[in-house]
Write a protein that holds these residues in place. Structure first.
Motif, PDB file in Angstrom:
ATOM      1  N   ASP A 180      21.998  46.393  -2.101  1.00 47.65           N
ATOM      2  CA  ASP A 180      21.824  45.050  -1.533  1.00 47.65           C
ATOM      3  C   ASP A 180      22.475  44.993  -0.148  1.00 47.65           C
ATOM      4  O   ASP A 180      23.704  45.017  -0.036  1.00 47.65           O
ATOM      5  N   PRO A 181      21.683  44.924   0.936  1.00 47.25           N
ATOM      6  CA  PRO A 181      22.255  44.938   2.288  1.00 47.25           C
ATOM      7  C   PRO A 181      23.051  43.676   2.622  1.00 47.25           C
ATOM      8  O   PRO A 181      23.825  43.659   3.583  1.00 47.25           O
ATOM      9  N   THR A 182      22.879  42.612   1.836  1.00 43.75           N
ATOM     10  CA  THR A 182      23.592  41.362   2.109  1.00 43.75           C
ATOM     11  C   THR A 182      24.948  41.290   1.408  1.00 43.75           C
ATOM     12  O   THR A 182      25.705  40.345   1.623  1.00 43.75           O
ATOM     13  N   HIS A 183      25.238  42.297   0.557  1.00 40.58           N
ATOM     14  CA  HIS A 183      26.490  42.264  -0.203  1.00 40.58           C
ATOM     15  C   HIS A 183      27.695  42.469   0.713  1.00 40.58           C
ATOM     16  O   HIS A 183      27.707  43.359   1.565  1.00 40.58           O
ATOM     17  N   ILE A 184      28.718  41.636   0.533  1.00 45.71           N
ATOM     18  CA  ILE A 184      29.976  41.744   1.299  1.00 45.71           C
ATOM     19  C   ILE A 184      31.039  42.333   0.381  1.00 45.71           C
ATOM     20  O   ILE A 184      31.298  41.810  -0.705  1.00 45.71           O
TER      21      ILE A 184
END
Length: 226
Positions: free
Chosen positions: A76-80
């Motif tokens: 998931d590229p949006t995961h922080i």
């Protein structure tokens, strides 16, 4: 001459017609497709695999679901990431573990260093208590360790809904396998000694030891076999 040729042609045509009439009619055949058992076999295999799988405890099921969520977040590229220090035990109790600066949500490790087997064990138990489902019982089985430190007792204090089952050897690294259960909601920090430890025999004396696997004396075993 022409008349003879015409007669020959007519005779041949008549002969062909008669032959066709006398031949038996072809029998119509029905070609049946073989039944496709692929789907049925796949379903049977899935059912067999489900039967072979051991039934998971509540804690194991929660850990499995958490692992699936971590794998999903890895792509998931949006995961922080939110990094924290987490102790990880080795498969062998006697081997060194690691302390990992990692994101518990996705499992990404930024940095790690080795730690002793003892502190890896303590950190692992504390984290299992922290992550346990509501009202769960965390089960710990060891053949090497004989006490808990402050980290584990504090984890239990912070999760008053969680109980802790402990199975160990009553003569440190040998002896009978015995167990006890610390009930949920206990004031566990008060059980620590002046050095910040709570021995298993002390805890077993307070909460009741249960004999699991007694050690058979070699001489007794020989007499029994005779």
């Amino acid at each position: 001459m022409k008349a003879n040729r015409v007669l020959a042609i007519l005779f041949s045509s008549a002969l062909v017609a008669v032959s066709a009439a006398l031949l038996p009619a072809p029998v119509a055949g029905v070609v049946r497709a073989e039944e496709d058992t692929t789907i049925e076999s796949a379903e049977d295999a899935q059912e067999e695999n489900k039967e072979d799988e051991p039934e998971l405890t509540e804690e194991e099921q929660a850990a499995k679901e958490a692992e699936e969520k971590r794998k999903a977040l890895q792509n998931d590229p949006t995961h922080i990431h939110h990094f924290k220090w987490i102790a990880i035990m080795n498969e062998s109790e006697s081997a060194e573990g690691t302390i990992n600066y990692m994101c518990p949500e996705c499992g990404k490790i930024w940095y790690f260093r080795p730690i002793s087997a003892y502190y890896a064990f303590q950190g692992d138990v504390a984290r299992r208590i922290e992550m346990a489902p509501e009202n769960a019982t965390v089960k710990v089985k060891t053949s090497l360790f004989i006490n808990f430190n402050k980290q584990v007792m504090q984890a239990l204090e912070e999760r008053p809904d969680v109980s802790l089952y402990v199975s160990f050897l009553d003569q440190e690294y040998k002896g009978n396998r015995v167990s006890f259960v610390i009930p949920a909601g206990e004031d566990t920090v008060s059980l620590l000694d002046e050095n910040g430890y709570a021995g298993f025999l002390f805890l077993g004396g307070k909460y009741g030891l249960t004999m699991e696997v007694p050690v058979v004396d070699e001489g007794t075993e020989e007499k029994a076999s005779e």
